[in-house]
Enzyme design. Structure first.
Site, PDB file in Angstrom:
ATOM      1  N   ASP A  66      -6.411   1.642  -2.284  1.00 32.51           N
ATOM      2  CA  ASP A  66      -7.059   1.431  -1.047  1.00 32.51           C
ATOM      3  C   ASP A  66      -7.783   0.230  -0.894  1.00 32.51           C
ATOM      4  OD1 ASP A  66      -5.390   3.533  -0.165  1.00 32.51           O
ATOM      5  OD2 ASP A  66      -7.390   4.834  -0.262  1.00 32.51           O
ATOM      6  N   HIS A 114       0.742  -1.271  -0.020  1.00 33.68           N
ATOM      7  CA  HIS A 114      -0.013   0.148   0.071  1.00 33.68           C
ATOM      8  C   HIS A 114       0.855   1.259   0.009  1.00 33.68           C
ATOM      9  CE1 HIS A 114      -3.008   2.919   1.902  1.00 33.68           C
ATOM     10  NE2 HIS A 114      -3.462   2.524   0.746  1.00 33.68           N
TER      11      HIS A 114
END
Length: 146
Positions: free
Chosen positions: A120, A75
């Site tokens: 996300d 991420h």
């Protein structure tokens, strides 16, 4: 004006001044926390991910300690790619949907918003799949994340 009215007015002004000094949470990070809750069906509060391993939370270094920490590194790297494209990932708001099978990006036409939403959603789904090891929460990063 009555003294009681002045006191109420003063209290309101002081409250507003105090509220103005609270820094706002970047909108995207709020959305990301909702995506995490959607993906894990509320089984773990999002604050559990804010200080986990070497990469979950602010910053990151070294080798991820486990699968969940690898999700956080991926991420972080995804946000890094977004920044290279000229996007502001922590500030990019987007539209998403929380369905039975987890979160999805929807109706996003702007490239940056789409890219960040994809980062996300994939991270939230990765978090939901990865085991959570309590021993890796709030670790000594100076020792374990070289």
């Amino acid at each position: 004006m009555y003294p009681a009215h002045l006191l109420v007015l003063l209290a309101v002004c002081v409250s507003l001044l105090g509220a103005a000094s609270i820094p706002p949470q970047p909108l995207n990070l709020v959305q990301f926390s909702y995506l995490i809750q959607c993906a894990n069906h509320g089984s773990r509060a999002t604050w559990h991910y804010t200080d986990y391993g070497c990469y979950c939370g602010k910053g990151g270094s070294g080798t991820p300690v486990d699968e969940l920490d690898r999700c956080c590194k991926i991420h972080d790297d995804c946000y890094g790619e977004a920044e290279k494209k000229g996007c502001y990932p922590k500030m990019s708001a987007y539209d998403y949907y929380c369905g039975e099978n987890g979160p999805y990006c929807r109706n996003i036409k702007k490239e940056c918003q789409r890219f960040v939403c994809d980062c996300d959603v994939e991270a939230a789904k990765c978090f939901a799949r990865a085991p959570y090891n309590d021993a890796n929460w709030n670790i000594d990063t100076k020792k374990r994340c070289q």
